[in-house]
Design a protein around this motif. Structure first.
Motif, mmCIF file in Angstrom:
data_model
loop_
_atom_site.group_PDB
_atom_site.id
_atom_site.type_symbol
_atom_site.label_atom_id
_atom_site.label_comp_id
_atom_site.label_asym_id
_atom_site.label_seq_id
_atom_site.Cartn_x
_atom_site.Cartn_y
_atom_site.Cartn_z
ATOM 1 N N THR A 5 0.835 -1.195 0.000
ATOM 2 C CA THR A 5 0.000 0.000 0.000
ATOM 3 C C THR A 5 0.869 1.242 0.000
ATOM 4 O O THR A 5 2.054 1.184 0.309
ATOM 5 C CB THR A 5 -0.934 0.017 1.227
ATOM 6 N N ASP A 6 0.254 2.341 -0.352
ATOM 7 C CA ASP A 6 0.949 3.625 -0.293
ATOM 8 C C ASP A 6 0.785 4.282 1.067
ATOM 9 O O ASP A 6 1.374 5.324 1.329
ATOM 10 C CB ASP A 6 0.413 4.574 -1.381
ATOM 11 N N TYR A 7 -0.046 3.688 1.936
ATOM 12 C CA TYR A 7 -0.236 4.230 3.277
ATOM 13 C C TYR A 7 1.035 4.036 4.095
ATOM 14 O O TYR A 7 1.773 3.065 3.900
ATOM 15 C CB TYR A 7 -1.399 3.538 4.001
ATOM 16 N N SER A 8 1.232 4.920 5.038
ATOM 17 C CA SER A 8 2.365 4.754 5.952
ATOM 18 C C SER A 8 2.090 3.562 6.857
ATOM 19 O O SER A 8 0.944 3.130 7.015
ATOM 20 C CB SER A 8 2.572 6.016 6.792
ATOM 21 N N GLU A 11 -0.474 4.568 9.441
ATOM 22 C CA GLU A 11 -1.855 4.598 8.939
ATOM 23 C C GLU A 11 -2.405 3.184 8.754
ATOM 24 O O GLU A 11 -3.541 2.902 9.139
ATOM 25 C CB GLU A 11 -1.928 5.361 7.618
ATOM 26 N N ALA A 12 -1.588 2.317 8.175
ATOM 27 C CA ALA A 12 -2.027 0.940 7.954
ATOM 28 C C ALA A 12 -2.293 0.249 9.299
ATOM 29 O O ALA A 12 -3.293 -0.469 9.450
ATOM 30 C CB ALA A 12 -0.978 0.173 7.157
#
Length: 92
Positions: A5-8, A11-12
């Motif tokens: 994912t592109d989430y940090s 965040e994930a």
């Protein structure tokens, strides 16, 4: 576990933690609901659910609708208890 994912990572982790908490609440609700159904059958037939399951699976009870409902409720209760136990043991 791998997350593409592109989430940090932060965040994930928050999203996963929130999803786990939601599943715990759902499991607790399902446990309460299935336990209530099993309790009603136990009172009606003066038999605890674990003994009922043993007798039912041994063929000692005729597969009537009332028993099928109890069987499904007990199996549901066991499933959700197991699931909640697993969810409670996940550490992030």
């Amino acid at each position: 576990m791998q997350i593409d994912t592109d989430y940090s990572l932060q965040e994930a982790s928050e999203i996963i933690r929130s999803a786990l908490e939601h599943e715990k609440h759902l499991a607790k609700y399902k446990i309460d609901r299935y336990a209530m159904i099993c309790d009603e059958f136990e009172d009606r037939y003066d038999l605890i659910s674990t003994e009922f399951i043993t007798k039912f699976e041994a063929g000692e009870l005729i597969a009537e609708d009332k028993y099928l409902e109890w069987y499904a409720a007990k199996r549901g209760l066991d499933h959700w208890k197991k699931k909640l136990s697993l969810l409670r043991n996940i550490r992030m």
